[in-house]
Design a protein around this motif. Structure first.
Motif, PDB file in Angstrom:
ATOM      1  N   TYR A  70       0.854  -1.193   0.000  1.00 53.32           N
ATOM      2  CA  TYR A  70       0.000   0.000   0.000  1.00 53.32           C
ATOM      3  C   TYR A  70       0.889   1.241   0.000  1.00 53.32           C
ATOM      4  O   TYR A  70       1.474   1.591   1.015  1.00 53.32           O
ATOM      5  N   THR A  71       0.990   1.894  -1.150  1.00 53.18           N
ATOM      6  CA  THR A  71       1.910   3.022  -1.282  1.00 53.18           C
ATOM      7  C   THR A  71       1.203   4.362  -1.446  1.00 53.18           C
ATOM      8  O   THR A  71       1.850   5.396  -1.433  1.00 53.18           O
ATOM      9  N   THR A  72      -0.112   4.346  -1.610  1.00 57.87           N
ATOM     10  CA  THR A  72      -0.848   5.590  -1.829  1.00 57.87           C
ATOM     11  C   THR A  72      -1.782   5.861  -0.655  1.00 57.87           C
ATOM     12  O   THR A  72      -2.744   5.126  -0.433  1.00 57.87           O
ATOM     13  N   CYS A  73      -1.469   6.903   0.085  1.00 58.82           N
ATOM     14  CA  CYS A  73      -2.337   7.379   1.163  1.00 58.82           C
ATOM     15  C   CYS A  73      -3.009   8.644   0.648  1.00 58.82           C
ATOM     16  O   CYS A  73      -2.349   9.518   0.078  1.00 58.82           O
ATOM     17  N   ILE A 118      -3.192   0.626  -2.980  1.00 60.14           N
ATOM     18  CA  ILE A 118      -1.952   0.037  -3.480  1.00 60.14           C
ATOM     19  C   ILE A 118      -1.222   1.019  -4.395  1.00 60.14           C
ATOM     20  O   ILE A 118      -0.007   1.147  -4.332  1.00 60.14           O
ATOM     21  N   ASN A 119      -1.978   1.730  -5.233  1.00 54.99           N
ATOM     22  CA  ASN A 119      -1.379   2.693  -6.154  1.00 54.99           C
ATOM     23  C   ASN A 119      -2.468   3.676  -6.605  1.00 54.99           C
ATOM     24  O   ASN A 119      -3.608   3.608  -6.134  1.00 54.99           O
ATOM     25  N   ASN A 120      -2.128   4.568  -7.512  1.00 57.20           N
ATOM     26  CA  ASN A 120      -3.099   5.569  -7.960  1.00 57.20           C
ATOM     27  C   ASN A 120      -4.269   4.948  -8.716  1.00 57.20           C
ATOM     28  O   ASN A 120      -5.397   5.433  -8.618  1.00 57.20           O
ATOM     29  N   LEU A 142      -7.074  14.372  -1.921  1.00 57.02           N
ATOM     30  CA  LEU A 142      -5.730  14.911  -1.742  1.00 57.02           C
ATOM     31  C   LEU A 142      -4.812  13.725  -1.505  1.00 57.02           C
ATOM     32  O   LEU A 142      -5.070  12.911  -0.619  1.00 57.02           O
ATOM     33  N   ILE A 143      -3.772  13.607  -2.279  1.00 53.72           N
ATOM     34  CA  ILE A 143      -2.828  12.503  -2.093  1.00 53.72           C
ATOM     35  C   ILE A 143      -1.706  12.968  -1.170  1.00 53.72           C
ATOM     36  O   ILE A 143      -1.122  14.027  -1.368  1.00 53.72           O
ATOM     37  N   SER A 144      -1.437  12.157  -0.158  1.00 48.59           N
ATOM     38  CA  SER A 144      -0.332  12.441   0.758  1.00 48.59           C
ATOM     39  C   SER A 144       0.968  12.027   0.086  1.00 48.59           C
ATOM     40  O   SER A 144       1.124  10.887  -0.342  1.00 48.59           O
ATOM     41  N   LEU A 145       1.903  12.954  -0.019  1.00 50.27           N
ATOM     42  CA  LEU A 145       3.196  12.641  -0.603  1.00 50.27           C
ATOM     43  C   LEU A 145       4.142  12.014   0.409  1.00 50.27           C
ATOM     44  O   LEU A 145       4.983  11.185   0.074  1.00 50.27           O
ATOM     45  N   ASN A 146       4.009  12.422   1.681  1.00 53.14           N
ATOM     46  CA  ASN A 146       4.847  11.880   2.736  1.00 53.14           C
ATOM     47  C   ASN A 146       4.275  12.311   4.077  1.00 53.14           C
ATOM     48  O   ASN A 146       3.843  13.444   4.228  1.00 53.14           O
ATOM     49  N   GLN A 147       4.299  11.432   5.056  1.00 43.37           N
ATOM     50  CA  GLN A 147       3.832  11.762   6.398  1.00 43.37           C
ATOM     51  C   GLN A 147       5.047  12.127   7.243  1.00 43.37           C
ATOM     52  O   GLN A 147       5.926  11.304   7.473  1.00 43.37           O
ATOM     53  N   GLU A 148       5.102  13.354   7.687  1.00 43.72           N
ATOM     54  CA  GLU A 148       6.256  13.844   8.448  1.00 43.72           C
ATOM     55  C   GLU A 148       6.086  13.735   9.959  1.00 43.72           C
ATOM     56  O   GLU A 148       7.067  13.663  10.678  1.00 43.72           O
ATOM     57  N   ILE A 149       4.852  13.769  10.449  1.00 45.43           N
ATOM     58  CA  ILE A 149       4.606  13.697  11.887  1.00 45.43           C
ATOM     59  C   ILE A 149       3.554  12.624  12.135  1.00 45.43           C
ATOM     60  O   ILE A 149       2.532  12.576  11.461  1.00 45.43           O
TER      61      ILE A 149
END
Length: 155
Positions: A70-73, A118-120, A142-149
């Motif tokens: 699962y790579t797409t949040c 899993i993907n877009n 909105l697609i999350s690119l990276n979770q920082e916190i």
């Protein structure tokens, strides 16, 4: 210093216990007891008190979704029709495993979802299925690119 919550007062010892177990829930009770300076039985009593007050509830393992593919949040704002049956829509959302969270919101959307795909392409399929639910007017994603916190409330 004691902090009064809605139904329970927690003291410094409770905070030490909570901080240790929030960092690593599998820490043995006797290790917690040694670090806090009270008996294992006292730790158990305090944990039961905190559970009874609903300050804490159980413990859980955290699965890394990327290892499972699962790579797409994404976050999905859901607009509902004025006559939509929100209760029924929420029940249907419970059946969709990609929906991790669902929040009632103020502002633009009626509901705000956190989804994991899993993907877009998988996300597109999910969005299409969400839009087929009776009462859903439209969605915005909105697609999350990276979770920082990623943290819990401070104790």
């Amino acid at each position: 210093m004691r902090r009064k919550t809605k139904s329970i007062t927690i003291d410094g010892i409770d905070k030490k216990i909570l901080r240790m177990l929030m960092k690593e829930a599998r820490t043995p009770i006797l290790e917690v007891a040694r670090n806090v300076g009270i008996s294992g039985a006292a730790i158990h009593q305090r944990l039961r008190k905190l559970e009874k007050a609903k300050l804490i509830s159980g413990s859980q393992l955290i699965v890394n979704p990327e290892v499972l593919g699962y790579t797409t949040c994404a976050f999905v704002g859901v607009y509902l029709d004025k006559e939509a049956d929100t209760h029924t829509i929420i029940k249907l959302l419970h059946r969709i495993p990609e929906v991790l969270e669902c929040h009632y919101t103020s502002g633009h959307w009626n509901l705000f979802l956190k989804v994991l795909c899993i993907n877009n392409d998988h996300l597109i399929q999910l969005l299409n299925s969400l839009q087929e639910i009776g009462g859903v007017f439209r969605t915005e994603s909105l697609i999350s690119l990276n979770q920082e916190i990623d943290r819990q409330v401070k104790v």
